[in-house]
Design a protein around this motif. Structure first.
Motif, PDB file in Angstrom:
ATOM      1  N   VAL A 119       0.843  -1.196   0.000  1.00  0.00           N
ATOM      2  CA  VAL A 119       0.000   0.000   0.000  1.00  0.00           C
ATOM      3  C   VAL A 119       0.879   1.247   0.000  1.00  0.00           C
ATOM      4  CG1 VAL A 119      -1.795   1.264   1.258  1.00  0.00           C
ATOM      5  CG2 VAL A 119      -1.798  -1.248   1.269  1.00  0.00           C
ATOM      6  N   PRO A 120       0.622   2.213  -0.896  1.00  0.00           N
ATOM      7  CA  PRO A 120       1.372   3.485  -0.845  1.00  0.00           C
ATOM      8  C   PRO A 120       1.088   4.208   0.470  1.00  0.00           C
ATOM      9  CG  PRO A 120       0.170   3.242  -2.925  1.00  0.00           C
ATOM     10  CD  PRO A 120      -0.327   2.164  -2.019  1.00  0.00           C
ATOM     11  N   ALA A 121       2.098   4.786   1.059  1.00  0.00           N
ATOM     12  CA  ALA A 121       1.943   5.438   2.353  1.00  0.00           C
ATOM     13  C   ALA A 121       0.828   6.481   2.382  1.00  0.00           C
ATOM     14  CB  ALA A 121       3.274   6.058   2.784  1.00  0.00           C
ATOM     15  N   LEU A 140       7.178   3.668   0.855  1.00  0.00           N
ATOM     16  CA  LEU A 140       7.605   5.013   1.250  1.00  0.00           C
ATOM     17  C   LEU A 140       8.434   5.636   0.140  1.00  0.00           C
ATOM     18  CD1 LEU A 140       8.803   4.550   4.957  1.00  0.00           C
ATOM     19  CD2 LEU A 140       6.685   5.607   4.185  1.00  0.00           C
ATOM     20  N   ARG A 141       8.027   6.817  -0.312  1.00  0.00           N
ATOM     21  CA  ARG A 141       8.810   7.531  -1.315  1.00  0.00           C
ATOM     22  C   ARG A 141       9.572   8.700  -0.703  1.00  0.00           C
ATOM     23  NH1 ARG A 141       4.853   7.304  -6.657  1.00  0.00           N
ATOM     24  NH2 ARG A 141       5.213   5.073  -7.062  1.00  0.00           N
ATOM     25  N   HIS A 142       9.331   8.962   0.564  1.00  0.00           N
ATOM     26  CA  HIS A 142      10.071   9.997   1.276  1.00  0.00           C
ATOM     27  C   HIS A 142      10.142   9.599   2.748  1.00  0.00           C
ATOM     28  CE1 HIS A 142      11.185  13.865   3.045  1.00  0.00           C
ATOM     29  NE2 HIS A 142      11.627  14.200   1.830  1.00  0.00           N
ATOM     30  N   PRO A 143      11.250   9.817   3.420  1.00  0.00           N
ATOM     31  CA  PRO A 143      11.367   9.409   4.822  1.00  0.00           C
ATOM     32  C   PRO A 143      10.344  10.066   5.744  1.00  0.00           C
ATOM     33  CG  PRO A 143      13.534   9.873   3.899  1.00  0.00           C
ATOM     34  CD  PRO A 143      12.534  10.332   2.881  1.00  0.00           C
ATOM     35  N   ASP A 144       9.806  11.221   5.361  1.00  0.00           N
ATOM     36  CA  ASP A 144       8.857  11.935   6.223  1.00  0.00           C
ATOM     37  C   ASP A 144       7.405  11.702   5.806  1.00  0.00           C
ATOM     38  OD1 ASP A 144      10.992  13.017   7.641  1.00  0.00           O
ATOM     39  OD2 ASP A 144      11.164  14.719   6.251  1.00  0.00           O
ATOM     40  N   LEU A 161       8.268  -2.100   5.598  1.00  0.00           N
ATOM     41  CA  LEU A 161       8.395  -0.865   4.843  1.00  0.00           C
ATOM     42  C   LEU A 161       9.300  -1.073   3.634  1.00  0.00           C
ATOM     43  CD1 LEU A 161       8.979   1.627   7.817  1.00  0.00           C
ATOM     44  CD2 LEU A 161       6.808   1.036   6.710  1.00  0.00           C
ATOM     45  N   LEU A 162       8.850  -0.567   2.487  1.00  0.00           N
ATOM     46  CA  LEU A 162       9.635  -0.600   1.252  1.00  0.00           C
ATOM     47  C   LEU A 162      10.037   0.829   0.901  1.00  0.00           C
ATOM     48  CD1 LEU A 162      10.723  -1.717  -1.458  1.00  0.00           C
ATOM     49  CD2 LEU A 162       8.395  -1.566  -2.351  1.00  0.00           C
ATOM     50  N   ALA A 163      11.334   1.095   0.847  1.00  0.00           N
ATOM     51  CA  ALA A 163      11.840   2.426   0.530  1.00  0.00           C
ATOM     52  C   ALA A 163      12.048   2.565  -0.975  1.00  0.00           C
ATOM     53  CB  ALA A 163      13.151   2.671   1.269  1.00  0.00           C
ATOM     54  N   GLU A 164      11.485   3.633  -1.539  1.00  0.00           N
ATOM     55  CA  GLU A 164      11.647   3.910  -2.961  1.00  0.00           C
ATOM     56  C   GLU A 164      12.155   5.330  -3.159  1.00  0.00           C
ATOM     57  OE1 GLU A 164       7.990   3.170  -4.960  1.00  0.00           O
ATOM     58  OE2 GLU A 164       8.321   1.012  -5.060  1.00  0.00           O
ATOM     59  N   ASP A 165      12.453   5.665  -4.404  1.00  0.00           N
ATOM     60  CA  ASP A 165      12.911   7.010  -4.754  1.00  0.00           C
ATOM     61  C   ASP A 165      14.121   7.406  -3.909  1.00  0.00           C
ATOM     62  OD1 ASP A 165      12.919   9.314  -6.209  1.00  0.00           O
ATOM     63  OD2 ASP A 165      11.435  10.334  -4.976  1.00  0.00           O
ATOM     64  N   ARG A 167      17.383   8.823  -3.774  1.00  0.00           N
ATOM     65  CA  ARG A 167      18.118   9.678  -4.708  1.00  0.00           C
ATOM     66  C   ARG A 167      19.585   9.859  -4.360  1.00  0.00           C
ATOM     67  NH1 ARG A 167      13.690  14.614  -5.265  1.00  0.00           N
ATOM     68  NH2 ARG A 167      11.896  13.305  -5.845  1.00  0.00           N
ATOM     69  N   ASP A 168      19.938   9.719  -3.086  1.00  0.00           N
ATOM     70  CA  ASP A 168      21.313   9.986  -2.680  1.00  0.00           C
ATOM     71  C   ASP A 168      21.609   9.236  -1.388  1.00  0.00           C
ATOM     72  OD1 ASP A 168      20.235  11.606  -0.509  1.00  0.00           O
ATOM     73  OD2 ASP A 168      19.859  13.123  -2.047  1.00  0.00           O
ATOM     74  N   PRO A 169      22.882   9.131  -0.979  1.00  0.00           N
ATOM     75  CA  PRO A 169      23.248   8.406   0.242  1.00  0.00           C
ATOM     76  C   PRO A 169      22.561   8.945   1.495  1.00  0.00           C
ATOM     77  CG  PRO A 169      25.190   8.800  -1.089  1.00  0.00           C
ATOM     78  CD  PRO A 169      24.082   9.581  -1.715  1.00  0.00           C
ATOM     79  N   ASP A 170      22.332  10.263   1.536  1.00  0.00           N
ATOM     80  CA  ASP A 170      21.694  10.846   2.714  1.00  0.00           C
ATOM     81  C   ASP A 170      20.273  10.309   2.887  1.00  0.00           C
ATOM     82  OD1 ASP A 170      21.445  12.882   4.898  1.00  0.00           O
ATOM     83  OD2 ASP A 170      19.880  13.632   3.530  1.00  0.00           O
ATOM     84  N   ARG A 171      19.521  10.283   1.774  1.00  0.00           N
ATOM     85  CA  ARG A 171      18.152   9.764   1.873  1.00  0.00           C
ATOM     86  C   ARG A 171      18.170   8.277   2.189  1.00  0.00           C
ATOM     87  NH1 ARG A 171      13.046  11.242  -1.959  1.00  0.00           N
ATOM     88  NH2 ARG A 171      13.602  13.267  -1.100  1.00  0.00           N
ATOM     89  N   LEU A 172      19.117   7.542   1.648  1.00  0.00           N
ATOM     90  CA  LEU A 172      19.226   6.124   1.956  1.00  0.00           C
ATOM     91  C   LEU A 172      19.412   5.910   3.458  1.00  0.00           C
ATOM     92  CD1 LEU A 172      19.560   3.135   1.202  1.00  0.00           C
ATOM     93  CD2 LEU A 172      21.972   3.609   0.727  1.00  0.00           C
ATOM     94  N   GLU A 173      20.278   6.687   4.068  1.00  0.00           N
ATOM     95  CA  GLU A 173      20.514   6.538   5.504  1.00  0.00           C
ATOM     96  C   GLU A 173      19.288   6.918   6.318  1.00  0.00           C
ATOM     97  OE1 GLU A 173      23.013   4.989   6.902  1.00  0.00           O
ATOM     98  OE2 GLU A 173      23.607   4.618   4.821  1.00  0.00           O
ATOM     99  N   ARG A 174      18.531   7.903   5.857  1.00  0.00           N
ATOM    100  CA  ARG A 174      17.305   8.269   6.558  1.00  0.00           C
ATOM    101  C   ARG A 174      16.280   7.140   6.488  1.00  0.00           C
ATOM    102  NH1 ARG A 174      15.146  13.913   4.630  1.00  0.00           N
ATOM    103  NH2 ARG A 174      13.707  13.513   6.370  1.00  0.00           N
ATOM    104  N   PHE A 175      16.212   6.465   5.351  1.00  0.00           N
ATOM    105  CA  PHE A 175      15.322   5.300   5.243  1.00  0.00           C
ATOM    106  C   PHE A 175      15.801   4.177   6.171  1.00  0.00           C
ATOM    107  CE2 PHE A 175      13.844   6.788   0.896  1.00  0.00           C
ATOM    108  CZ  PHE A 175      12.516   6.912   1.258  1.00  0.00           C
TER     109      PHE A 175
END
Length: 397
Positions: A119-121, A140-144, A161-165, A167-175
């Motif tokens: 299900v999309p968040a 999840l397409r955004h950590p927030d 939770l499935l993390a998508e989108d 874009r960069d290492p910072d967002r990966l770490e937030r996920f």
């Protein structure tokens, strides 16, 4: 023709999904059309499923990994067509779903059958909160995208939770900090698309309709189904591929259509036929089918006096000697993919062995008939009997 090329310009990709330890645990099915837009979402999804599940060679298939399929609402209404096994399938729901009582009942039934829902968040907000108990995974397409209370509730319900989108290492770490279980591997590499096999129009629409009718009879007759399927080359090949996939764990490769039908069972046969039918995936002409059947029956007739030649192997040899032209594919490439036993393969590839000799006799006789030359009585009788058997089979359609 240009219009046909546009229609055929269809490709799929299996986008890797990995877990927090970077293990490749699932794939997401992606598809696109290079020509004009696909107006029918059911047909487009069928086309993608047909390619991913029934056409890809074994090296590109899923194996034991899970498959994430984003399904349109129209497809959910045809839940009998969902691929198997259910434990391997994760159904991605579209955004802005109309959460009618009927749809909620359908989703509950899918989970009872073993399918999992993604299900999309954003769908979990407001009235969509009714989906939360049914969600096995949340996209999840955004950590927030979800607040702390929502995340806590999902964890308590053991939703993943499935993390998508990414874009960069910072967002990966937030996920990662959110304890996501799955990560869309697109941030590592763009998906590789595989062109779907060319599509054409089936030459015997009446046979297709009779096949579907027979499939859904309570007392479906295996012999009747066999007689219909033997005249539909693309379905024939798809059934062999499915029966020999890792899903069914066969020790011996199945090259006989009737045995392959028994391996996959009636329910899987229904799914396969209906999916390929919706995808308009049966490109052969009635004339070519008739020629192939005559050759197949003639090979079997010629094998009859010889106890050391399996008549069904002889029939398969004759039929598959024309399978490439029937499907508009390269014969050598197609034969390399099929689970044919060694004597049949040698006969088809190099006309070796007893089966190769029978096939050569048939081919030479076809040339004699075309040139109006007389043939030996035995050979001619086998040919005439093959004509009768083919006409009797096809007349029942």
């Amino acid at each position: 023709m240009p219009g046909q090329r546009e229609h055929d310009a269809f490709a799929i990709a299996l986008q890797p999904i990995h877990d927090a330890d970077h293990r490749h645990v699932a794939d997401r099915l992606l598809y696109r059309h290079h020509g004009e837009g696909v107006d029918d979402p059911v047909a487009a999804t069928a086309r993608a499923l047909a390619t991913a599940i029934y056409e890809l060679d074994e090296g590109r298939r899923l194996g034991t990994r899970e498959l994430i399929i984003d399904l349109p609402t129209e497809w959910l209404e045809r839940s009998d067509l969902l691929p198997s096994p259910a434990r391997q399938m994760i159904i991605g729901l579209a955004r802005d779903l109309p959460l009618t009582p009927e749809l909620m009942t359908t989703l509950e039934q899918l989970r009872e059958r073993g399918y999992r829902l993604l299900v999309p968040a954003p769908e979990l907000r407001g009235s969509g909160s009714r989906l939360a108990p049914l969600a096995d995974l949340v996209r999840l397409r955004h950590p927030d995208e979800l607040d702390a209370d929502q995340l806590r509730a999902l964890r308590q319900g053991r939703t993943r939770l499935l993390a998508e989108d990414i874009r960069d290492p910072d967002r990966l770490e937030r996920f990662r900090a959110l304890d996501c279980h799955y990560f869309d591997g697109r941030y590592l590499a763009e998906p590789t698309f595989y062109d779907a096999r060319p599509r054409g129009r089936h030459g015997n629409r009446a046979a297709q309709l009779r096949l579907i009718n027979e499939l859904y009879r309570e007392d479906a007759d295996l012999q009747r189904l066999f007689e219909l399927l033997i005249q539909m080359p693309h379905l024939h090949v798809a059934i062999l591929r499915r029966a020999n996939s890792s899903l069914f764990g066969q020790r011996d490769q199945q090259a006989d259509l009737k045995r392959a039908m028994q391996v996959i069972g009636l329910n899987e046969l229904r799914r396969l036929v209906m999916t390929l039918s919706l995808a308009s995936d049966m490109p052969s002409s009635r004339l070519k089918v008739r020629m192939a059947l005559v050759r197949a029956f003639m090979c079997r007739n010629l094998a009859a006096p010889f106890s050391n030649i399996d008549p069904e192997d002889a029939f398969t040899t004759g039929l598959f000697s024309m399978m490439g032209p029937l499907l508009d594919e390269a014969q050598a490439t197609l034969l390399a993919e099929l689970p044919l036993n060694a004597p049949v393969a040698r006969a088809l590839n190099s006309r070796e062995g007893h089966l190769g000799a029978l096939l050569t006799l048939c081919e030479e006789h076809e040339r004699q008939v075309a040139d109006d030359d007389l043939a030996p009585d035995r050979l001619q009788q086998c040919y005439l009997d093959a004509l009768d058997a083919t006409d009797a089979l096809m007349s029942r359609l």
